[in-house]
Design an enzyme around this catalytic site. Structure first.
Site, short mmCIF file in Angstrom:
data_model
loop_
_atom_site.label_atom_id
_atom_site.label_comp_id
_atom_site.label_asym_id
_atom_site.label_seq_id
_atom_site.Cartn_x
_atom_site.Cartn_y
_atom_site.Cartn_z
N SER A 1 -3.42 -2.49 4.66
CA SER A 1 -3.97 -3.76 4.21
C SER A 1 -4.88 -4.39 5.26
CB SER A 1 -2.84 -4.73 3.85
OG SER A 1 -2.14 -4.27 2.72
N ARG B 1 4.23 5.17 6.54
CA ARG B 1 3.04 5.99 6.78
C ARG B 1 3.19 6.86 8.01
NH1 ARG B 1 -1.09 1.43 7.51
NH2 ARG B 1 0.83 0.56 8.30
N LYS C 1 1.81 -14.96 9.43
CA LYS C 1 0.54 -14.43 8.96
C LYS C 1 -0.22 -15.47 8.14
CE LYS C 1 1.94 -9.57 8.52
NZ LYS C 1 2.06 -8.44 7.58
N HIS D 1 0.56 1.13 -1.98
CA HIS D 1 1.67 0.32 -2.47
C HIS D 1 1.99 0.67 -3.92
CE1 HIS D 1 0.18 -2.78 0.64
NE2 HIS D 1 1.29 -2.24 1.12
#
Length: 153
Positions: A129, A91, A42, A18
């Protein structure tokens, strides 16, 4: 006109990947606002205020980086900030599929917003993460993946 980009995410935790996206984003934008969103789907692992403090500390010498928290639609926050760009890191193709749908909805909410994707630097691509949370949850030191130390924090 000032080119402001909002870099939104849950950042639970904020990784070196990040950080790399933010630093590279500073080459494209006058200001990057890191927006830590409260995702209703979440449950946070790291407290929001702690993460905000750690991220602010990482960028204390970058006058063109700000950190905010928010609980609203990302596109509406971008409009309030005067940000015409959303900055996102990719990614892999799975990230692209997910981010593509979100970018279309953001354009629906805020027609003038453009999403800018940066491909993750290769050495950060395997870092996520969720992997870091799992390692940390089971007692593994994860400091090498983070731009700050959780042991010292």
């Amino acid at each position: 006109m000032k080119r402001i980009a909002l870099f939104p995410g849950s950042f639970d935790p904020f990784t070196k990947g990040h950080q790399d996206i933010v630093l590279r984003g500073l080459n494209l934008f006058d200001e990057v606002v890191i927006g830590i969103g409260n995702n209703a789907n979440k449950q946070r692992y790291f407290p929001l205020n702690r993460m905000k403090y750690l991220i602010e500390d990482c960028f204390q010498y970058e006058k063109n980086v700000k950190v905010i928290t928010y609980d609203d639609l990302t596109a509406r926050i971008a409009r309030e900030l005067g940000a015409r760009f959303l900055l996102r890191g990719l990614r892999n193709t799975t990230d692209f599929e997910y981010e593509n749908g979100i970018s279309q909805v953001n354009r629906y909410v805020y027609e003038e917003i453009e999403t800018v994707f940066l491909i993750t630097s290769p050495h950060f691509a395997p870092i996520s993460s969720s992997i870091i949370r799992d390692l940390h949850r089971y007692g593994q030191n994860v400091d090498e993946f983070l731009p700050y130390s959780l042991t010292e924090a």
